[in-house]
Design an enzyme around this catalytic site. Structure first.
Site, PDB file in Angstrom:
ATOM      1  N   HIS A  15      -0.577   4.906   4.547  1.00  0.00           N
ATOM      2  CA  HIS A  15      -0.064   6.360   4.469  1.00  0.00           C
ATOM      3  C   HIS A  15       1.189   6.644   4.931  1.00  0.00           C
ATOM      4  CE1 HIS A  15      -0.811   9.919   1.658  1.00  0.00           C
ATOM      5  NE2 HIS A  15       0.153  10.532   2.817  1.00  0.00           N
ATOM      6  N   HIS A  17       5.166   8.259   4.940  1.00  0.00           N
ATOM      7  CA  HIS A  17       6.360   8.792   4.077  1.00  0.00           C
ATOM      8  C   HIS A  17       7.618   8.243   4.901  1.00  0.00           C
ATOM      9  CE1 HIS A  17       3.965  10.787   1.098  1.00  0.00           C
ATOM     10  NE2 HIS A  17       3.470  11.474   1.961  1.00  0.00           N
ATOM     11  N   HIS A 199      -1.166  11.434  -4.648  1.00  0.00           N
ATOM     12  CA  HIS A 199      -1.863  12.160  -3.683  1.00  0.00           C
ATOM     13  C   HIS A 199      -2.902  13.129  -4.468  1.00  0.00           C
ATOM     14  CE1 HIS A 199       1.334  11.064  -1.143  1.00  0.00           C
ATOM     15  NE2 HIS A 199       1.317  11.973  -0.240  1.00  0.00           N
ATOM     16  N   GLU A 202      -6.367  16.998  -1.209  1.00  0.00           N
ATOM     17  CA  GLU A 202      -6.072  17.583   0.159  1.00  0.00           C
ATOM     18  C   GLU A 202      -5.870  19.194   0.025  1.00  0.00           C
ATOM     19  OE1 GLU A 202      -3.215  17.160   3.903  1.00  0.00           O
ATOM     20  OE2 GLU A 202      -2.069  16.756   1.910  1.00  0.00           O
ATOM     21  N   ASP A 280       0.728   9.868   7.699  1.00  0.00           N
ATOM     22  CA  ASP A 280       1.315  10.862   6.727  1.00  0.00           C
ATOM     23  C   ASP A 280       3.099  10.913   7.109  1.00  0.00           C
ATOM     24  OD1 ASP A 280       1.559  12.443   4.418  1.00  0.00           O
ATOM     25  OD2 ASP A 280       0.447  14.012   5.387  1.00  0.00           O
ATOM     26  N   ASP A 281       3.117  12.068   7.847  1.00  0.00           N
ATOM     27  CA  ASP A 281       4.573  12.307   8.477  1.00  0.00           C
ATOM     28  C   ASP A 281       4.708  12.636   9.827  1.00  0.00           C
ATOM     29  OD1 ASP A 281       6.124  12.721   5.760  1.00  0.00           O
ATOM     30  OD2 ASP A 281       4.182  13.964   5.479  1.00  0.00           O
TER      31      ASP A 281
END
Length: 342
Positions: A15, A17, A199, A202, A280-281
């Site tokens: 995961h 991005h 997604h 969350e 994630d980011d």
């Protein structure tokens, strides 16, 4: 014996991005090169203070992401981003990386979605060869755009199945749009044999996870962490072998949980769920792959054995080739035996 450094634990990263993988230093350098004025949140206040508790908070997050995307101006910029993402994962023990990208967000500057996908896949091949990290791409649609756009991207992903694209996703604020309206796009990807990873679970709770399973036939869930709130749902996830791409640091940064000790990784593990920790980011949340393992070890007193099993689950949930899986799994066994001593 002191716990071993989690950076030396072999693992897979499922995961991450595309723009969010950018190094902060690279963002600053590219922005300066082209005279792009960055908001203070991406310069002096980095990592930015974020919350997605309401629509305004998510808008601010998305605005920062869009600003970061704007610094990617040339093919060399794209290649640099991909190479640095692979280098960062290699430094954190990553042996396999599935990087997620929405080509439509870059199409205007790079000659269309097909040309951009070709560029990313070529960059992935080069970065993998240079770093030794196996890599693949997950093409993701944006749920704030029309579902017909998602179908276009699903057809694009299908064209590249077995040529570097391994999955199809659905990203952005899961509170926006109707998830069921993207079912046709996911059906296209499913027929092509792609892994399905929307997604869910969350910013919205278990109700949305049920929808992702029922209408999109999810194989993995981007996040999915709030499945812990519904025992019946968690039972189904375990029974069907749906993997959860849990990103603890971003969960807390966005206000889903108040602190790292509240991220219910132990609950998920005790139920038998497959959990793959992801960053994630990192550009916006300030923590990369090894940081997710380190924070969960500290927050929940996880043992080396539990960390090794988390790493194994990340590999098993991946679309890595069998030889890559075998190599990483063997490395995990070696890490664990060294940490346990003679």
């Amino acid at each position: 014996m002191e716990p071993r450094d989690v950076r030396s634990l072999p693992k897979a990263h499922l995961h991450l991005h595309f723009t969010g993988s950018m190094r902060h230093g690279t963002l600053l350098e590219l922005a300066e090169r082209d005279g792009i004025v960055l908001p203070d949140a991406l310069v002096h206040e980095w990592p930015p203070q974020l919350s997605a508790a309401d629509e305004k908070g998510w808008f601010r997050f998305q605005r920062l992401y869009d600003v970061a995307r704007s610094v990617l101006r040339t093919e060399d910029d794209v290649r640099r981003l991909v190479l640095e993402a692979a280098e960062d994962d290699a430094r954190d023990g990553g042996g396999w990386l599935e990087i997620q990208v929405d080509p439509s967000g870059y199409a205007a500057r790079f000659g269309g979605i097909t040309a951009f996908t070709d560029l990313v896949l070529d960059a992935v091949r080069s970065a993998s060869a240079a770093t030794g990290v196996g890599m693949a791409v997950v093409i993701a649609a944006n749920r704030t755009r029309h579902p017909l756009d998602a179908r276009t991207l699903a057809r694009l992903a299908a064209q590249y199945a077995d040529r570097g694209v391994v999955g199809f996703g659905l990203s952005n604020d899961e509170r926006r749009g109707e998830t069921s309206e993207f079912a046709a796009a996911f059906a296209i990807a499913e027929r092509a044999g792609l892994m399905l990873a929307p997604h869910g679970g969350e910013l919205r709770g278990p109700d949305h996870v049920w929808t992702c399973l029922d209408t999109l036939h999810a194989d993995r869930l981007g996040h999915g962490v709030r499945a812990a709130e519904d025992p019946a749902l968690l039972d189904r996830i375990v029974r069907e072998g749906v993997a959860l791409e849990v990103c603890p640091v971003s969960n807390v940064a966005l206000g889903v949980y108040s602190d790292l000790t509240s991220v219910p990784v132990p609950t998920l593990l005790e139920a038998g769920a497959t959990v793959a920790l992801g960053a994630d980011d990192p550009l916006l949340f300030g923590s990369r792959l090894a940081g997710q393992y380190a924070t969960m070890r500290a927050a929940h007193d996880l043992t080396d054995e539990q960390l090794a099993e988390l790493a194994r689950m990340s590999v098993r949930a991946s679309r890595a080739p069998s030889d890559v899986r075998a190599r990483i799994l063997s490395g995990i066994d070696g890490w664990l035996s060294e940490s346990m001593g003679p």
